[in-house]
Write an enzyme that holds these catalytic residues in place. Structure first.
Site, PDB file in Angstrom:
ATOM      1  N   GLU A 134       0.812  -1.220   0.000  1.00  0.00           N
ATOM      2  CA  GLU A 134       0.000   0.000   0.000  1.00  0.00           C
ATOM      3  C   GLU A 134       0.846   1.271   0.000  1.00  0.00           C
ATOM      4  O   GLU A 134       0.525   2.220  -0.725  1.00  0.00           O
ATOM      5  CB  GLU A 134      -0.944   0.000   1.220  1.00  0.00           C
ATOM      6  CG  GLU A 134      -2.044  -1.052   1.160  1.00  0.00           C
ATOM      7  CD  GLU A 134      -3.057  -0.788   0.048  1.00  0.00           C
ATOM      8  OE1 GLU A 134      -3.123   0.357  -0.449  1.00  0.00           O
ATOM      9  OE2 GLU A 134      -3.772  -1.732  -0.317  1.00  0.00           O
ATOM     10  N   THR A 135       1.899   1.325   0.805  1.00  0.00           N
ATOM     11  CA  THR A 135       2.665   2.580   0.911  1.00  0.00           C
ATOM     12  C   THR A 135       4.176   2.367   0.983  1.00  0.00           C
ATOM     13  O   THR A 135       4.904   3.235   1.467  1.00  0.00           O
ATOM     14  CB  THR A 135       2.234   3.374   2.164  1.00  0.00           C
ATOM     15  OG1 THR A 135       2.523   2.603   3.343  1.00  0.00           O
ATOM     16  CG2 THR A 135       0.758   3.721   2.136  1.00  0.00           C
TER      17      THR A 135
END
Length: 412
Positions: A134-135
């Site tokens: 996700e990040t």
């Protein structure tokens, strides 16, 4: 001669410059119209937000700062045009760099991750894989103003119902003092924090794991965000002690009609059919196991357990779920995927997928419409078309299938 050359050059430059100026003027005009429409929508939407529980002062203060973001609309509308084969996606999602960074994060946050796993039953490597995908382990959490992004998407209207709810919840988060407006930044679509929760998911699943009184997914400290991801997966059916899935070897002559999430069998039934883990040994126990071949018979095959569906609740794309599971396995020291992929194929574009569906239906194999989404009906139509031609019916919508349909249905 020099003056003539200059005159000739100007004859070509001026129209081009005029065209550029005209384009810029039109774009500016559209932007002004969108901004005016956005401001009018904001006034019209205000009573709905207040009725949903947002205070008038909150709406007025926060929406006064909200901007219409044309790039957000462009990215939302172009999602279907974005195509990538699963092997290309996995090359990036489960790169050696991402695996190495995950192993470093596993050591750095060992105590925190052990506590989260003990409380929620979700393996720490799975939690790390979500964070990593996700990040990039918190290194890039997005820089778009969340209220502006959600307001833009609500105003645009393509998915107005969903984004309206997310906008209202985001305003309530600000109203409660959970985060300052200038720090509420995330993806273009409104996902926030280390594990990219939408505001609605924050309301339903975010956890104050560090006990400071806030469910803070935005802080540099990832404790609340990682615990929230584990809690989310646990609430969506994660079964402690079972795998998400694993790469398997299919026996010669395997019936590809059995490759579907809708076909569910216990481990002993799959063993009886000759299914074995690619890494060796015997298929682990489980009552609800399915077989997937995301690139057809020419690529890797996977057995999946109910935990696959738990990850699917985070993002329904098979490629995403396989990436999460495989990244988790690699962080834990597992091997890369062993089977070869059909790398000679490129992903079909949106228009090509629509054409494939139209041609299938026209040939008597109902694909369920020509929307460019390769869902169960399209897969079933491809399988039926392949069977009718005596081909291995794996249901994969490949460039070869499209080429054969374009040539009149004869298999290549």
């Amino acid at each position: 001669m020099r003056s003539l050359a200059l005159a000739l050059s100007l004859a070509f430059v001026v129209p081009a410059a005029a065209q550029t100026l005209e384009s810029e003027t039109l774009a500016e005009g559209r932007m002004m119209a969108d901004e005016a429409g956005f401001q009018a929508w904001s006034q019209d939407f205000r009573p709905r937000a207040l009725e949903a529980g947002v205070k008038a002062a909150t709406w007025d203060r926060e929406m006064r700062q909200a901007l219409f973001l044309p790039d957000v609309v462009r990215r939302d509308r172009n999602q279907n045009e974005f195509t990538r084969t699963i092997w290309d996606y996995l090359d990036i999602a489960v790169s050696e760099e991402r695996v190495s960074s995950g192993q470093k994060a596993l050591k750095k946050h060992a105590d925190l991750l052990a506590q989260i796993e003990a409380r929620y039953g979700v393996p720490q490597e799975i939690v790390l894989a979500v964070w990593g995908l996700e990040t990039s382990y918190g290194s890039w959490r997005g820089d778009t103003d969340t209220i502006s992004a959600l307001a833009t998407l609500t105003y645009d209207g393509r998915r107005e119902g969903f984004f309206a709810g997310q906008l209202i919840q985001a305003l309530k988060i600000l109203e409660a003092g959970e985060i300052a407006r200038e720090k509420m930044r995330g993806s273009w679509a409104g996902a926030m924090g280390h594990t990219q929760f939408m505001p609605g998911s924050w309301a339903d699943y975010a956890i104050d794991f560090d006990g400071d009184g806030r469910r803070n997914l935005w802080s540099d400290d990832p404790a609340d965000a990682l615990a929230s991801a584990a809690h989310y997966l646990a609430q969506h059916g994660w079964v402690k002690g079972q795998p998400w899935g694993m790469e398997i070897r299919l026996p010669e002559g395997f019936d590809y009609d059995l490759t579907s999430e809708q076909v569910i069998k216990p481990a002993e039934a799959w063993r009886a059919l000759g299914i074995t883990p690619m890494a060796g040994g015997s298929l682990p126990e489980g009552d609800r196991i399915s077989i997937l071949v995301p690139a057809g018979a020419g690529g890797a095959a996977f057995a999946i357990w109910p935990n696959f569906r738990a990850i699917e609740s985070y993002n329904p794309a098979d490629a995403y779920v396989i990436a999460i599971g495989h990244l988790a396995d690699r962080i834990a020291g597992g091997a890369p995927i062993r089977a070869a992929w059909p790398r000679h194929w490129q992903a079909l574009s949106l228009e090509e997928r629509k054409e494939l569906q139209s041609r299938l239906t026209g040939a008597g194999f109902d694909s369920g419409g020509a929307d460019g989404r390769i869902g169960p009906k399209t897969v079933a139509a491809v399988k039926a078309w392949q069977k009718a031609r005596g081909l291995r019916a794996d249901g994969y919508a490949s460039p070869d299938v499209l080429a054969a349909l374009q040539a009149g249905g004869e298999a290549p």
